[in-house]
Enzyme design. Structure first.
Site, PDB file in Angstrom:
ATOM      1  N   GLY A  11     -38.460  22.354 -15.438  1.00 55.78           N
ATOM      2  CA  GLY A  11     -38.153  22.795 -16.808  1.00 55.78           C
ATOM      3  C   GLY A  11     -38.308  21.650 -17.793  1.00 55.78           C
ATOM      4  N   LEU A 164     -25.688  17.198 -24.550  1.00 51.37           N
ATOM      5  CA  LEU A 164     -26.403  16.708 -25.734  1.00 51.37           C
ATOM      6  C   LEU A 164     -26.473  17.790 -26.802  1.00 51.37           C
ATOM      7  CD1 LEU A 164     -29.471  18.053 -26.112  1.00 51.37           C
ATOM      8  CD2 LEU A 164     -29.961  16.613 -24.182  1.00 51.37           C
ATOM      9  N   ALA A 165     -26.578  17.361 -28.040  1.00 46.38           N
ATOM     10  CA  ALA A 165     -26.781  18.309 -29.139  1.00 46.38           C
ATOM     11  C   ALA A 165     -28.189  18.103 -29.681  1.00 46.38           C
ATOM     12  CB  ALA A 165     -25.757  18.068 -30.242  1.00 46.38           C
ATOM     13  N   CYS A 273     -27.419  27.931 -27.630  1.00 48.22           N
ATOM     14  CA  CYS A 273     -26.338  27.822 -26.639  1.00 48.22           C
ATOM     15  C   CYS A 273     -25.021  28.498 -27.002  1.00 48.22           C
ATOM     16  CB  CYS A 273     -26.062  26.358 -26.341  1.00 48.22           C
ATOM     17  SG  CYS A 273     -27.432  25.570 -25.499  1.00 48.22           S
ATOM     18  N   ARG A 453     -24.817  25.630 -46.889  1.00 48.23           N
ATOM     19  CA  ARG A 453     -24.355  24.490 -46.077  1.00 48.23           C
ATOM     20  C   ARG A 453     -23.455  23.545 -46.870  1.00 48.23           C
ATOM     21  NH1 ARG A 453     -25.517  24.899 -40.543  1.00 48.23           N
ATOM     22  NH2 ARG A 453     -27.337  26.227 -40.394  1.00 48.23           N
TER      23      ARG A 453
END
Ligand code: NAI
Length: 481
Positions: A11, A164-165, A273, A453
């Site tokens: 992957g 992780l982001a 996610c 935002r």
């Protein structure tokens, strides 16, 4: 005396690519091979134009590629010859059959396990679950690996979820808050811990049993998303009462028990996610007859959906209750800044709602391609999923409408010109540096700006002449248009 000379990864996506590049950077004594079925993706990893955008990633790949970092479609090189194999394939929400719309679809993980079982016949390998999976997936992988009749091969299974982001992947991998390794065999855990110890402090490498490790990843994402939904819920109270969400977040976040991060009100979270992992956890809770637990976490998604809906409704309402035939400019399509990833981006939902209302949209994003933007909006409007037959999308009335109403424009000033309103959908830093007076002058009047935002200087924009609407700040004249 098992030494790691070669690491393979199945992957080459947002997780596989950056995590393996980091291992290659800090472990020059280990060869790292990343395998993917998708030849186009592998070609991109081997080119100057990497398939994903992450600040700092290009440099690492340039430095290690061809030395100890290889992107390949050669299964033998990447998997059969490796001592440790990471599974970093996608685990999307299932969109068919039992558990549709809730359960994680583990078909890619299972396929990996079956392929390893059928191709590895000797030696010992450590298989590492890097993908985010439901609890007990390791048990399924282990059972599959043990069912070969003609094999001498042995396996250890470890869970090593990734925290992780996107947008800060390199920074997060360089300096992780923690590395989590779950497993049953301490010797196997130590081997993987030793790899990370090449750059991560030992005290930050923590060990748990397999199930705690698998569950921790789901819980971490639920908690992160929950903070966003909490502050977004508060933003609605602020708008109704005259409180200001930025001030409330600041005051609340200064409490050390709460902390200031992840308290930014917005048009709602996106990304591949959060929603998927909450759905996954609530599905698990229901499976174990824990309905209250499922309902509790499901509220995080409901609040997020409502926030997106509320924003779209506000735009329509403020534009005198109709956007039909009006031109609106959308700045930002990625689900957050510093990534080109659009999966579950709030922008997709808002744009599709506005197209349904017959608005014309000009869309600009610094990193997302026109093809991706059109495809995303068409998929949502056609209720289609990634992997559905794309040719079918070409001919539907919904797709026709998207093609007629949506334009992707490469220059932000061109994008805003002649539009009735600007919608800020992603917190890209460059939006703060624009000449907003110039933008205003080129727009239709009254010129509206919806800051989804809360990143721009609203009083300055109002001075210029904009009608500004932000999240969690009461409107000055709510009763009037
Ligand atoms: P992705 O979709 O970017 O990459 C997955 C890759 O796996 C694709 O390139 C696909 O072609 C490949 N693949 C699927 N089945 C395969 C097979 N049998 N053989 C070879 N290649 C195969 O997905 P992404 O974003 O990298 O996510 C991977 C996992 O990591 C997911 O479980 C996700 O939940 C988790 N995760 C993702 C994070 C993110 O920010 N994207 C962060 C932390 C975890």
């Amino acid at each position: 005396n098992f030494t790691v000379k070669r690491i393979g990864c199945i992957g080459a996506g947002y997780v596989g690519g950056p995590t393996m590049s980091m291992i290659a950077k800090y472990c020059p004594h280990i060869d790292v091979y990343i395998f993917d079925l998708n030849q186009t993706r592998i070609n991109a990893w081997n080119s100057d134009n990497l398939p994903i955008y992450e600040p700092g990633l290009d440099e690492i790949v340039q430095e290690r590629r061809g030395k100890n970092l290889f992107f390949t479609t050669d299964y033998t090189e990447a998997v059969i010859k490796s001592d440790v194999v990471f599974l970093s394939v996608n685990t999307p929400t299932k969109h068919y059959g039992l558990g549709k719309g809730r359960q994680a679809d583990l078909k890619f993980i299972e396929l990996c396990a079956r392929q390893i079982r059928d191709s590895v016949k000797t030696g010992h390998k450590i298989i590492v679950e890097k993908s985010t999976v439901p609890i007990k997936t390791a048990m399924a992988v282990s059972r599959i690996l043990k069912t070969s009749s003609d094999s001498q091969a042995t396996f250890d299974i470890l869970s090593n979820p990734e925290f992780l982001a996107e947008g800060t992947a390199v920074k997060d991998l360089e300096n992780p808050d923690r590395v989590l390794i779950g497993g049953e065999n301490p010797a196997a855990i130590k081997i993987l811990a030793d790899v990370y110890a090449n750059w991560v402090k030992r005290e930050q490498i923590i060990q748990t049993n397999l199930w705690s490790s698998e569950l921790s990843k789901l819980v971490a994402n639920c908690f992160l998303a929950q903070r966003i939904s909490s502050i977004n819920a508060v933003s609605a109270i602020c708008e109704a009462t005259g409180a200001n969400v930025n001030e409330v977040a600041h005051a609340v976040g200064m409490d050390k028990r709460i902390g200031s991060r992840f308290l930014q009100a917005s048009v709602g979270f996106g990304g591949s996610c959060f929603q998927k992992d909450i759905l996954n956890l609530t599905y698990l809770a229901e499976h174990y007859h824990l309905k209250e637990v499922a309902d509790y976490f499901y509220g995080v998604i409901s609040m997020n959906d409502w926030q997106k809906q509320r924003f779209a409704q506000k735009v329509v309402h403020k534009l005198f209750n109709t956007v039909s035939s009006k031109k609106l400019s959308v700045l930002g399509f990625a689900f957050k800044k510093d990534t080109g990833d659009t999966r579950e981006s709030s922008s997709i939902f808002i744009c599709s709602k506005l197209v349904e209302e017959r608005a014309y949209l000009n869309i600009y994003d610094p990193k997302v391609s026109e093809l991706q933007i059109m495809d995303d909006i068409m998929r949502v409007m056609n209720d289609a999923y990634d992997g559905d037959f794309s040719a079918h999308l070409d001919t539907t009335p919904e797709s026709e409408m998207v093609r007629r109403c949506v334009k992707v424009i490469k220059d932000p000033y061109e994008c805003v010109k002649d539009t009735h309103a600007v919608l800020i959908m992603t917190e890209w830093d460059e939006f703060k540096t624009y000449d907003w007076k110039k933008m205003y002058d080129s727009m239709k009047k009254p010129a509206f700006l919806f800051d989804g935002r809360n990143i721009l200087d609203h009083s300055k924009l109002e001075e210029i002449g904009f009608d500004v609407y932000s999240i969690g700040v009461a409107e000055k004249n709510p009763a009037q248009w």
